[in-house]
Design a protein around this motif. Structure first.
Motif, PDB file in Angstrom:
ATOM      1  N   ALA A  41      -9.268 -15.144 -31.389  1.00 54.86           N
ATOM      2  CA  ALA A  41      -8.595 -13.902 -31.767  1.00 54.86           C
ATOM      3  C   ALA A  41      -8.903 -13.524 -33.209  1.00 54.86           C
ATOM      4  O   ALA A  41      -9.083 -12.347 -33.528  1.00 54.86           O
ATOM      5  CB  ALA A  41      -7.088 -14.047 -31.557  1.00 54.86           C
ATOM      6  N   GLY A  42      -8.982 -14.535 -34.075  1.00 50.69           N
ATOM      7  CA  GLY A  42      -9.257 -14.269 -35.479  1.00 50.69           C
ATOM      8  C   GLY A  42     -10.614 -13.634 -35.688  1.00 50.69           C
ATOM      9  O   GLY A  42     -10.756 -12.667 -36.449  1.00 50.69           O
ATOM     10  N   PHE A  43     -11.634 -14.150 -34.976  1.00 49.13           N
ATOM     11  CA  PHE A  43     -12.962 -13.579 -35.186  1.00 49.13           C
ATOM     12  C   PHE A  43     -13.114 -12.259 -34.450  1.00 49.13           C
ATOM     13  O   PHE A  43     -13.829 -11.366 -34.926  1.00 49.13           O
ATOM     14  CB  PHE A  43     -14.062 -14.552 -34.748  1.00 49.13           C
ATOM     15  N   LYS A  44     -12.457 -12.101 -33.313  1.00 51.46           N
ATOM     16  CA  LYS A  44     -12.509 -10.810 -32.624  1.00 51.46           C
ATOM     17  C   LYS A  44     -11.965  -9.687 -33.500  1.00 51.46           C
ATOM     18  O   LYS A  44     -12.406  -8.532 -33.398  1.00 51.46           O
ATOM     19  CB  LYS A  44     -11.716 -10.871 -31.315  1.00 51.46           C
ATOM     20  N   ALA A  45     -11.012 -10.005 -34.371  1.00 54.70           N
ATOM     21  CA  ALA A  45     -10.488  -9.008 -35.301  1.00 54.70           C
ATOM     22  C   ALA A  45     -11.542  -8.605 -36.329  1.00 54.70           C
ATOM     23  O   ALA A  45     -11.506  -7.495 -36.867  1.00 54.70           O
ATOM     24  CB  ALA A  45      -9.235  -9.535 -35.995  1.00 54.70           C
ATOM     25  N   ILE A  46     -12.472  -9.501 -36.580  1.00 52.94           N
ATOM     26  CA  ILE A  46     -13.557  -9.217 -37.524  1.00 52.94           C
ATOM     27  C   ILE A  46     -14.694  -8.486 -36.835  1.00 52.94           C
ATOM     28  O   ILE A  46     -15.232  -7.506 -37.356  1.00 52.94           O
ATOM     29  CB  ILE A  46     -14.045 -10.538 -38.159  1.00 52.94           C
ATOM     30  N   ASN A  47     -15.076  -8.963 -35.643  1.00 47.23           N
ATOM     31  CA  ASN A  47     -16.139  -8.331 -34.873  1.00 47.23           C
ATOM     32  C   ASN A  47     -15.786  -8.377 -33.390  1.00 47.23           C
ATOM     33  O   ASN A  47     -15.968  -9.408 -32.741  1.00 47.23           O
ATOM     34  CB  ASN A  47     -17.483  -9.027 -35.114  1.00 47.23           C
ATOM     35  N   PRO A  48     -15.291  -7.292 -32.847  1.00 45.31           N
ATOM     36  CA  PRO A  48     -14.898  -7.270 -31.430  1.00 45.31           C
ATOM     37  C   PRO A  48     -16.038  -7.593 -30.471  1.00 45.31           C
ATOM     38  O   PRO A  48     -15.782  -7.996 -29.330  1.00 45.31           O
ATOM     39  CB  PRO A  48     -14.394  -5.833 -31.224  1.00 45.31           C
ATOM     40  N   ALA A  49     -17.289  -7.450 -30.932  1.00 39.47           N
ATOM     41  CA  ALA A  49     -18.430  -7.785 -30.080  1.00 39.47           C
ATOM     42  C   ALA A  49     -18.666  -9.288 -29.990  1.00 39.47           C
ATOM     43  O   ALA A  49     -19.489  -9.737 -29.185  1.00 39.47           O
ATOM     44  CB  ALA A  49     -19.693  -7.099 -30.588  1.00 39.47           C
TER      45      ALA A  49
END
Length: 209
Positions: A41-49
């Motif tokens: 979830a943390g990285f998806k907030a940075i790059n949803p791809a």
């Protein structure tokens, strides 16, 4: 600036070799894609791809396409240049980077991602599940076989892919050549121009052990 990366993977490696070539370092955070951290979830907030690399600028803007990151960093750290010295050379370098991606990176990814348990439902990078297509493994190998003579023919009589100095095109081609090893492919003995070019360029971009 902050770089989110996983240096072993080919696209992040393009950026790490660029920074090495220019003698620069950036604050960075490793996203272990082997452990699936790109889907957190943390990285998806940075790059949803859910892909790396990502370059986060000081104002919060994020660049998520490798070639865009490379071009931006070349502006930030202009010496030595990696996108040529003239508008024509820049266009030629960008054209070759695009060609190398389509004819080099993508065929290897087709072979790699369309077989084995590691990439089940991950045949393409990104957040959405994509099923494997086993037939693409053979097509990928056919495309790899066509890649080598294409590059060899272009390098006949040339020291570098574009112009008279190393460029991002050479860096990308070097990463493609090494990425081939992930699917047990290598520069064919018959491609003498590619072999000579590789020996010339590898020490320019890759840190010595």
């Amino acid at each position: 600036m902050k770089l989110y990366t996983y240096p072993a993977a080919p696209n992040p490696r393009r950026i790490s070799l660029l920074l090495h070539y220019k003698g620069e370092t950036l604050a960075s955070e490793h996203v272990d894609i082997g452990k699936g951290e790109q889907f957190s979830a943390g990285f998806k907030a940075i790059n949803p791809a859910c892909t790396v690399p990502v370059l986060e600028l000081d104002d919060g803007v994020r660049l998520t396409d490798t070639i865009a990151i490379a071009r931006y960093l070349d502006h930030c750290f202009p010496a030595p240049p990696l996108f040529g010295d003239t508008p024509l050379e820049e266009a030629q370098v960008l054209g070759w980077c695009h060609r190398l991606f389509l004819e080099g990176f993508v065929p290897v990814a087709e072979v790699l991602r369309n077989q084995g348990e590691v990439f089940i439902d991950r045949a393409l990078p990104g957040a959405a599940p994509v099923a494997q297509i086993p037939a693409l493994v053979e097509r990928g190998r056919q495309r790899i076989a066509a890649f080598w003579p294409m590059l060899d023919a272009h390098l006949q009589g040339r020291a570098f892919i574009v112009g008279r100095q190393a460029s991002m095109a050479d860096l990308d081609a070097l990463v493609v050549c090494d990425f081939m090893g992930w699917v047990k492919e290598a520069i064919p003995p018959s491609c003498k121009a590619v072999q000579a070019w590789y020996q010339r360029c590898q020490p320019l971009f890759v840190p010595a052990d």
